[in-house]
Design an enzyme around this catalytic site. Sequence first.
Site, PDB file in Angstrom:
ATOM      1  N   ARG A 112       0.806  -1.236   0.000  1.00 26.08           N
ATOM      2  CA  ARG A 112       0.000   0.000   0.000  1.00 26.08           C
ATOM      3  C   ARG A 112       0.832   1.275   0.000  1.00 26.08           C
ATOM      4  O   ARG A 112       0.366   2.336   0.383  1.00 26.08           O
ATOM      5  CB  ARG A 112      -0.986   0.036   1.164  1.00 26.08           C
ATOM      6  N   LYS A 134       3.128  11.403 -11.391  1.00 21.14           N
ATOM      7  CA  LYS A 134       2.359  10.416 -12.160  1.00 21.14           C
ATOM      8  C   LYS A 134       3.218   9.174 -12.360  1.00 21.14           C
ATOM      9  O   LYS A 134       4.360   9.272 -12.814  1.00 21.14           O
ATOM     10  CB  LYS A 134       1.966  10.975 -13.533  1.00 21.14           C
ATOM     11  N   LYS A 218       7.491  22.845 -14.624  1.00 17.84           N
ATOM     12  CA  LYS A 218       6.624  21.671 -14.449  1.00 17.84           C
ATOM     13  C   LYS A 218       6.183  21.563 -12.985  1.00 17.84           C
ATOM     14  O   LYS A 218       4.993  21.351 -12.699  1.00 17.84           O
ATOM     15  CB  LYS A 218       7.336  20.386 -14.876  1.00 17.84           C
ATOM     16  N   GLU A 228      -5.106  17.668 -12.285  1.00 15.98           N
ATOM     17  CA  GLU A 228      -5.685  18.108 -13.555  1.00 15.98           C
ATOM     18  C   GLU A 228      -7.147  18.483 -13.415  1.00 15.98           C
ATOM     19  O   GLU A 228      -8.001  18.022 -14.182  1.00 15.98           O
ATOM     20  CB  GLU A 228      -5.517  17.013 -14.607  1.00 15.98           C
ATOM     21  N   ARG A 233      -2.839  22.167 -15.515  1.00 15.07           N
ATOM     22  CA  ARG A 233      -1.896  21.088 -15.833  1.00 15.07           C
ATOM     23  C   ARG A 233      -2.023  20.662 -17.291  1.00 15.07           C
ATOM     24  O   ARG A 233      -1.059  20.223 -17.898  1.00 15.07           O
ATOM     25  CB  ARG A 233      -2.100  19.884 -14.880  1.00 15.07           C
ATOM     26  N   HIS A 244       0.674  12.840 -29.929  1.00 15.27           N
ATOM     27  CA  HIS A 244       0.168  11.486 -29.647  1.00 15.27           C
ATOM     28  C   HIS A 244      -0.454  10.872 -30.897  1.00 15.27           C
ATOM     29  O   HIS A 244      -0.296   9.674 -31.149  1.00 15.27           O
ATOM     30  CB  HIS A 244      -0.855  11.531 -28.499  1.00 15.27           C
ATOM     31  N   HIS A 257       9.229  10.452 -29.247  1.00 17.17           N
ATOM     32  CA  HIS A 257       8.217  11.308 -28.626  1.00 17.17           C
ATOM     33  C   HIS A 257       8.561  12.781 -28.865  1.00 17.17           C
ATOM     34  O   HIS A 257       7.705  13.581 -29.242  1.00 17.17           O
ATOM     35  CB  HIS A 257       8.121  11.004 -27.133  1.00 17.17           C
TER      36      HIS A 257
HETATM   37  N1  LIG Z   1       5.173  10.323 -15.387  1.00 16.37           N
HETATM   38  C1  LIG Z   1       5.154  11.342 -16.210  1.00 16.37           C
HETATM   39  O1  LIG Z   1       4.684  12.428 -15.857  1.00 16.37           O
HETATM   40  C2  LIG Z   1       5.758  11.200 -17.566  1.00 16.37           C
HETATM   41  C3  LIG Z   1       5.987  12.335 -18.347  1.00 16.37           C
HETATM   42  C4  LIG Z   1       6.602  12.174 -19.582  1.00 16.37           C
HETATM   43  C5  LIG Z   1       6.943  10.915 -20.028  1.00 16.37           C
HETATM   44  N2  LIG Z   1       6.697   9.835 -19.247  1.00 16.37           N
HETATM   45  C6  LIG Z   1       7.071   8.479 -19.692  1.00 16.37           C
HETATM   46  O2  LIG Z   1       8.466   8.439 -19.868  1.00 16.37           O
HETATM   47  C7  LIG Z   1       8.785   7.436 -20.828  1.00 16.37           C
HETATM   48  C8  LIG Z   1       9.848   7.977 -21.758  1.00 16.37           C
HETATM   49  O3  LIG Z   1      10.993   8.272 -21.011  1.00 16.37           O
HETATM   50  P1  LIG Z   1      12.439   8.348 -21.698  1.00 16.37           P
HETATM   51  O4  LIG Z   1      12.366   9.181 -22.927  1.00 16.37           O
HETATM   52  O5  LIG Z   1      13.375   8.724 -20.620  1.00 16.37           O
HETATM   53  O6  LIG Z   1      12.654   6.861 -22.222  1.00 16.37           O
HETATM   54  P2  LIG Z   1      13.385   5.567 -21.591  1.00 16.37           P
HETATM   55  O7  LIG Z   1      13.173   5.497 -20.146  1.00 16.37           O
HETATM   56  O8  LIG Z   1      12.970   4.418 -22.417  1.00 16.37           O
HETATM   57  O9  LIG Z   1      14.927   5.883 -21.875  1.00 16.37           O
HETATM   58  C9  LIG Z   1      15.362   6.005 -23.210  1.00 16.37           C
HETATM   59  C10 LIG Z   1      16.587   5.135 -23.504  1.00 16.37           C
HETATM   60  O10 LIG Z   1      17.742   5.775 -22.972  1.00 16.37           O
HETATM   61  C11 LIG Z   1      18.510   4.851 -22.216  1.00 16.37           C
HETATM   62  N3  LIG Z   1      19.187   5.634 -21.201  1.00 16.37           N
HETATM   63  C12 LIG Z   1      18.651   6.171 -20.094  1.00 16.37           C
HETATM   64  N4  LIG Z   1      19.548   6.919 -19.440  1.00 16.37           N
HETATM   65  C13 LIG Z   1      20.708   6.852 -20.152  1.00 16.37           C
HETATM   66  C14 LIG Z   1      21.994   7.420 -19.989  1.00 16.37           C
HETATM   67  N5  LIG Z   1      22.266   8.266 -19.002  1.00 16.37           N
HETATM   68  N6  LIG Z   1      22.923   7.111 -20.901  1.00 16.37           N
HETATM   69  C15 LIG Z   1      22.650   6.298 -21.935  1.00 16.37           C
HETATM   70  N7  LIG Z   1      21.439   5.750 -22.158  1.00 16.37           N
HETATM   71  C16 LIG Z   1      20.485   6.027 -21.262  1.00 16.37           C
HETATM   72  C17 LIG Z   1      17.486   3.885 -21.700  1.00 16.37           C
HETATM   73  O11 LIG Z   1      18.089   2.688 -21.331  1.00 16.37           O
HETATM   74  C18 LIG Z   1      16.547   3.765 -22.888  1.00 16.37           C
HETATM   75  O12 LIG Z   1      17.040   2.857 -23.826  1.00 16.37           O
HETATM   76  C19 LIG Z   1       7.490   7.045 -21.489  1.00 16.37           C
HETATM   77  O13 LIG Z   1       7.080   5.799 -21.011  1.00 16.37           O
HETATM   78  C20 LIG Z   1       6.512   8.118 -21.040  1.00 16.37           C
HETATM   79  O14 LIG Z   1       5.184   7.649 -20.951  1.00 16.37           O
HETATM   80  C21 LIG Z   1       6.115   9.960 -18.024  1.00 16.37           C
HETATM   81 ZN   LIG Z   2       5.839  14.830 -23.720  1.00 15.26          ZN
END
Ligand SMILES: NC(=O)c1ccc[n+]([C@@H]2O[C@H](COP(=O)([O-])OP(=O)(O)OC[C@H]3O[C@@H](n4cnc5c(N)ncnc54)[C@H](O)[C@@H]3O)[C@@H](O)[C@H]2O)c1
Ligand SMILES: [Zn+2]
Length: 354
Positions: A112, A134, A218, A228, A233, A244, A257
């Site tokens: 929990r 989130k 942010k 939201e 937000r 998207h 993205h």
């Molecule tokens: N919670 C939220 O508010 C929120 C907001 C935006 C995005 N997201 C989520 O975040 C995700 C995308 O995150 P992302 O773009 O970081 O992708 P990711 O976590 O997949 O990382 C991208 C790639 O970079 C590699 N990597 C990470 N750090 C590294 C480093 N220092 N050196 C070399 N390689 C490295 C990872 O292994 C991966 O292959 C999505 O799932 C999205 O839905 C969440």
């Molecule tokens: Zn985004």
Amino acid sequence: MKKIGTIHIGARLDDVGRTLAARLEPGRALVVSPTPVARRWASPLLAGLRRSGFDPSMALIADGERHKTLSTVEKLYGRALAARLDRRSVVIALGGGVAGDMAGFVAATYMRGVPFVQCPTTLLAMVDASIGGKTGVDLPEGKNLVGAFWQPALVCMDLRVLKTLPDRHWRTGMAEVIKYGLMADPRLWARLEKSDLPTLKKNPRFLEQVVAVSAGIKADVVARDERETTGLRATLNLGHTFAHAIETVSGYTRYTHGEAVAIGLCAAARLGARMGLFPPADIKRVDELVRRWGLPVRVNRPLSRAGILAAMGRDKKALKGGFRFVVPTGIGRAKVVGGVAANDLAGVLDEVGL
Ligand SMILES: NC(=O)c1ccc[n+]([C@@H]2O[C@H](COP(=O)([O-])OP(=O)(O)OC[C@H]3O[C@@H](n4cnc5c(N)ncnc54)[C@H](O)[C@@H]3O)[C@@H](O)[C@H]2O)c1
Ligand SMILES: [Zn+2]
């Protein structure tokens, strides 16, 4: 180092243990990290935790969005039980947004809820995903459909980890930074207009400022509208209704993205201008800034128009009674608008090649 509440920008991974020990009783910890990130960056984090009296275990996860699933989460619960984590133990994410979202969901739900720490290692996770609480996973039906709000006790951004980040991921993070400038900060925007990616990568002080300003925007928006409810937000989704749809219709492979967000920002500026809300002369500034940071202003091959419209209709921001979009109303300002005319939208889609 800059602090915005619990967000420490320019902190060090080897100091996480010490900072955490000042806030909670040291005990067991589970570090959740994709294998390639752990190989490069886990040791200073683990060493610092041990020095401060924590007993950390590693939980390695497979890399990539396709593993952001309930099945990985279930494996992580198993790892947490095997490492004998209890209610006072801490879950620590070391990785990009995928690791952060998933580890956060585990922290929110294991027994929990247990304390959670974010150590974001991508620029996108630093300026966006690690802030705001989130957490969650994808379902086969769509992204981020299961989750929880769970605020981290500490967000440690060690900017040195970015030296191993590939350029395409740098650019993805920068698309969100450009978004913050356009929606909220004309000064950030002006600085970005005078710089570029090679300059940013060479200048740690500039990088720290860019990350701090973005994270600050942010955090501020989230603090004022965490769940939201007021619509504030939602302005963080500037460019994202288009993005998207681009990602969905192109099957999440052709564009990152950030690339989709960049095209979405160019589209949102055009929509704002057509609705008489954004100065048409500033469209060129948006395009030029997006190009300057190595990001696309339009799609390189047309996508199915019907598919794009259908995907937009399913967007969380498309409420019944017509499309709703976030549009800029100037450089540094944005608002949510409803009642977008179909021909305005069609004109915008034509202009960005959709
Ligand atoms: N919670 C939220 O508010 C929120 C907001 C935006 C995005 N997201 C989520 O975040 C995700 C995308 O995150 P992302 O773009 O970081 O992708 P990711 O976590 O997949 O990382 C991208 C790639 O970079 C590699 N990597 C990470 N750090 C590294 C480093 N220092 N050196 C070399 N390689 C490295 C990872 O292994 C991966 O292959 C999505 O799932 C999205 O839905 C969440
Ligand atoms: Zn985004």
